[in-house]
Design a protein around this motif. Sequence first.
Motif, PDB file in Angstrom:
ATOM      1  N   THR A 155       0.760  -0.961  -0.012  1.00 20.76           N
ATOM      2  CA  THR A 155      -0.179   0.059   0.140  1.00 20.76           C
ATOM      3  C   THR A 155       0.888   1.215  -0.147  1.00 20.76           C
ATOM      4  OG1 THR A 155      -1.669  -1.014   1.151  1.00 20.76           O
ATOM      5  CG2 THR A 155      -1.778   1.300   1.317  1.00 20.76           C
ATOM      6  N   TYR A 156       1.705   1.293   0.772  1.00 25.54           N
ATOM      7  CA  TYR A 156       2.815   2.456   0.830  1.00 25.54           C
ATOM      8  C   TYR A 156       3.631   2.294  -0.487  1.00 25.54           C
ATOM      9  CZ  TYR A 156       1.661   3.543   5.836  1.00 25.54           C
ATOM     10  OH  TYR A 156       0.881   3.791   6.747  1.00 25.54           O
ATOM     11  N   ASP A 157       4.020   1.485  -0.910  1.00 24.87           N
ATOM     12  CA  ASP A 157       4.724   1.585  -2.217  1.00 24.87           C
ATOM     13  C   ASP A 157       4.067   2.093  -3.277  1.00 24.87           C
ATOM     14  OD1 ASP A 157       7.030  -0.049  -1.235  1.00 24.87           O
ATOM     15  OD2 ASP A 157       6.915  -1.476  -2.768  1.00 24.87           O
ATOM     16  N   ASP A 158       2.618   1.630  -3.436  1.00 27.03           N
ATOM     17  CA  ASP A 158       1.835   2.230  -4.435  1.00 27.03           C
ATOM     18  C   ASP A 158       1.716   3.679  -4.181  1.00 27.03           C
ATOM     19  OD1 ASP A 158       1.731   0.290  -5.999  1.00 27.03           O
ATOM     20  OD2 ASP A 158      -0.206  -0.377  -5.698  1.00 27.03           O
ATOM     21  N   CYS A 159       1.339   3.908  -2.889  1.00 26.33           N
ATOM     22  CA  CYS A 159       1.175   5.490  -2.440  1.00 26.33           C
ATOM     23  C   CYS A 159       2.408   6.281  -2.830  1.00 26.33           C
ATOM     24  CB  CYS A 159       0.913   5.460  -0.818  1.00 26.33           C
ATOM     25  SG  CYS A 159       0.282   7.137  -0.250  1.00 26.33           S
ATOM     26  N   ALA A 160       3.720   5.835  -2.587  1.00 25.60           N
ATOM     27  CA  ALA A 160       4.721   6.518  -2.825  1.00 25.60           C
ATOM     28  C   ALA A 160       5.023   6.940  -4.226  1.00 25.60           C
ATOM     29  CB  ALA A 160       6.231   5.912  -2.210  1.00 25.60           C
ATOM     30  N   THR A 161       4.771   5.909  -5.172  1.00 23.56           N
ATOM     31  CA  THR A 161       4.685   6.093  -6.561  1.00 23.56           C
ATOM     32  C   THR A 161       3.750   7.101  -6.883  1.00 23.56           C
ATOM     33  OG1 THR A 161       5.286   3.736  -6.865  1.00 23.56           O
ATOM     34  CG2 THR A 161       4.428   4.801  -8.633  1.00 23.56           C
ATOM     35  N   LEU A 162       2.514   7.425  -6.263  1.00 25.41           N
ATOM     36  CA  LEU A 162       1.559   8.084  -6.804  1.00 25.41           C
ATOM     37  C   LEU A 162       1.858   9.546  -6.367  1.00 25.41           C
ATOM     38  CD1 LEU A 162      -1.678   5.957  -5.849  1.00 25.41           C
ATOM     39  CD2 LEU A 162      -0.868   6.865  -8.167  1.00 25.41           C
ATOM     40  N   LEU A 163       2.478   9.628  -5.107  1.00 25.14           N
ATOM     41  CA  LEU A 163       3.148  11.043  -4.677  1.00 25.14           C
ATOM     42  C   LEU A 163       4.166  11.511  -5.521  1.00 25.14           C
ATOM     43  CD1 LEU A 163       3.362  10.063  -0.780  1.00 25.14           C
ATOM     44  CD2 LEU A 163       1.736  11.648  -1.811  1.00 25.14           C
TER      45      LEU A 163
END
Length: 448
Positions: A276-284
């Motif tokens: 979840t954090y991996d994808d969130c970091a990518t989106l950020l």
Amino acid sequence: MKNIIKTAVFAALFILITVFSGSSVFASDDPDIKYTDNCCVMNADYGDVLYEKNSEEAVYPAGSCKMMTALIALEHYGDDLSGTITVSSEALGSQIGSGIGILPGDTVTVKDMLAAMIIGNYNDAAMILAFDISGSADSFVLEMNNKAKELGMNNTNYRNPSGIDESGAVTTSYDICLLAKELCSNKVYTSFTEASSYLLESVGNFTVYNKNYFISSYYNLNYVRDSVFGLNASATENAGSCVCVADKTQNGFTNIVCVMGARTPEELPYKGCNTTYDDCATLLKWASDSFELFTVVDTADMICEVPVQLSEGLDHVILLPKTNITVMLPRDVKLDEEISFEWELEKKELRAPVKEGEHVGKLKVFSKSKGYLGEVDLVSKSNVDRSTWLFFLDCVKNFLKNPLIVIIFSLALIFLIAIIIIISVYIKKNNRRVRYRESGRERDKNRK
């Protein structure tokens, strides 16, 4: 041999293109998210959705419920968070899931309960606040749902203040972003969400640590990001791991990213990985790199000219927008192709005097991708003085155009003509009489 050379040249060109363009992110490219099927990226300053994937799909709200609980609590208590709450057995009896260990009869501060709920994501703190505000969980949930409708969260239905899985409790990643947008401007809320830890003095000096991996390294070392200042991180069995964060970019604007329940592969790519954090970091990173604020209407832009009558000098005035219009657009956008304008003037021409800043019309602004962006007043750039002589002539002309004046003038003219005719007839008759008397005298002389 020639084919080998051609192949080598093409390979070299491919490598050069890859090297020089590979690090650039263009808004036309979708972010490379790998694990989530439900997310939303929104700009907090303007409410624009920058990216979404199934953002209207119903999901369990998980800890995002606490964001709404916090919003209602902060509106209820106002600026004074020093008040105390005597914990009731009813409040603790309704609590399920994580708790700090508070007992019935304990006295706690409002501020400590907010910190425990917002920073530590503790369920008992949420229930204690809900009972203190509304007297029961059901009454508080009613307030939550009313507030959701007020914010336009049309696909959200809360069933409890803490976010535990419960049948009928639903939201969407888009709705969560709407709630996050509201909270981003609440300085008290963000002062809690950006804290890595907090000491609960009224709960036995118990320290809570922020469960948002972007804020605190207490639970995970891989994701701390200085630009992130909230907003919520949680997990339940049905919702999975859920993160909603606000990120202050180098360009000065704030992006919100919500990722709900990303999949976890059988084998993680690295130690401590949270998908979840991996994808969130990518989106950020994608949102920060791909978008920029553009001022599509500036108060210095000359839009059009309007003729001015009766002016002493200039025979026209330039119209300018009264205010700016700023919009979030992909960084690689071509503004001349993306933005179009329409203006409406109250009059086709003006009459002097014209004052600087005088309202003359409206300017409407449209985006090819976003549609109607808004409108601003068009105002005169400068003063235009009136010519006294031209104004006098205009007054005379307008006076003579008055139908009543025309009628009176016509009647006066007719009367004058009639008088002239009468006088003329009288003079002619009189002249005949004079000539007749003179001819009579002549005849009398001749007889003698």
